[in-house]
Design a protein around this motif. Sequence first.
Motif, PDB file in Angstrom:
ATOM      1  N   MET A 128      -2.486  -4.826  10.932  1.00 46.50           N
ATOM      2  CA  MET A 128      -2.936  -4.585  10.029  1.00 46.50           C
ATOM      3  C   MET A 128      -3.464  -3.533  10.015  1.00 46.50           C
ATOM      4  O   MET A 128      -3.952  -3.035  10.880  1.00 46.50           O
ATOM      5  N   ASN A 129      -2.329  -1.791   9.688  1.00 52.25           N
ATOM      6  CA  ASN A 129      -2.414  -0.636  10.276  1.00 52.25           C
ATOM      7  C   ASN A 129      -3.711  -0.430   9.088  1.00 52.25           C
ATOM      8  O   ASN A 129      -3.890  -0.805   8.251  1.00 52.25           O
ATOM      9  N   TYR A 130      -3.861   0.918   9.190  1.00 48.82           N
ATOM     10  CA  TYR A 130      -5.012   2.101   8.430  1.00 48.82           C
ATOM     11  C   TYR A 130      -4.088   1.703   6.829  1.00 48.82           C
ATOM     12  O   TYR A 130      -4.935   1.306   5.720  1.00 48.82           O
ATOM     13  N   SER A 131      -3.889   2.218   6.869  1.00 46.93           N
ATOM     14  CA  SER A 131      -2.484   2.308   5.259  1.00 46.93           C
ATOM     15  C   SER A 131      -3.027   0.875   4.709  1.00 46.93           C
ATOM     16  O   SER A 131      -2.838   1.085   3.318  1.00 46.93           O
ATOM     17  N   GLU A 132      -2.351  -0.215   4.774  1.00 50.54           N
ATOM     18  CA  GLU A 132      -2.305  -1.620   4.935  1.00 50.54           C
ATOM     19  C   GLU A 132      -3.419  -2.070   4.329  1.00 50.54           C
ATOM     20  O   GLU A 132      -3.938  -2.656   3.105  1.00 50.54           O
ATOM     21  N   LEU A 133      -4.891  -1.505   5.230  1.00 50.44           N
ATOM     22  CA  LEU A 133      -6.298  -1.279   4.498  1.00 50.44           C
ATOM     23  C   LEU A 133      -6.601  -0.846   3.406  1.00 50.44           C
ATOM     24  O   LEU A 133      -6.702  -1.720   2.554  1.00 50.44           O
ATOM     25  N   ILE A 134      -6.038   0.482   3.411  1.00 46.38           N
ATOM     26  CA  ILE A 134      -6.924   0.961   2.025  1.00 46.38           C
ATOM     27  C   ILE A 134      -5.641   0.521   0.544  1.00 46.38           C
ATOM     28  O   ILE A 134      -6.249   0.260  -0.531  1.00 46.38           O
ATOM     29  N   GLU A 135      -4.683   0.284   1.016  1.00 39.92           N
ATOM     30  CA  GLU A 135      -3.507  -0.235  -0.126  1.00 39.92           C
ATOM     31  C   GLU A 135      -4.402  -1.776  -0.922  1.00 39.92           C
ATOM     32  O   GLU A 135      -4.412  -1.987  -1.811  1.00 39.92           O
ATOM     33  N   GLY A 136      -4.695  -2.311   0.496  1.00 40.84           N
ATOM     34  CA  GLY A 136      -5.376  -3.952   0.116  1.00 40.84           C
ATOM     35  C   GLY A 136      -6.467  -3.691  -0.548  1.00 40.84           C
ATOM     36  O   GLY A 136      -6.752  -4.071  -1.939  1.00 40.84           O
ATOM     37  N   LEU A 137      -7.418  -2.805  -0.440  1.00 42.87           N
ATOM     38  CA  LEU A 137      -8.660  -2.524  -1.069  1.00 42.87           C
ATOM     39  C   LEU A 137      -8.358  -1.741  -2.248  1.00 42.87           C
ATOM     40  O   LEU A 137      -9.413  -2.040  -3.879  1.00 42.87           O
TER      41      LEU A 137
END
Length: 75
Positions: free
Chosen positions: A1-10
């Motif tokens: 998981m990259n940073y942008s996927e984490l942010i989108e999930g949050l």
Amino acid sequence: MNYSELIEGLKREDEEKAKTYGRYAFLKFRDEIKEALDNGYSAIAIWEHLSESGDMPVKYNQFTVYIRKFITKKL
């Protein structure tokens, strides 16, 4: 998981929480809202009062949807 996927999930989780929080807030005051409507107060007056006091985190449009759905049972 990259940073942008984490942010989108949050962000998605926050949006879902906000949706249920608004419904929860409405349902918390459902009986009082129904009583106020039955006593002749307008939906906008009720929403303004609850919104200004910080108790109603939804926009007026959504507030009226909840009135139809949870009080008058009309969609």
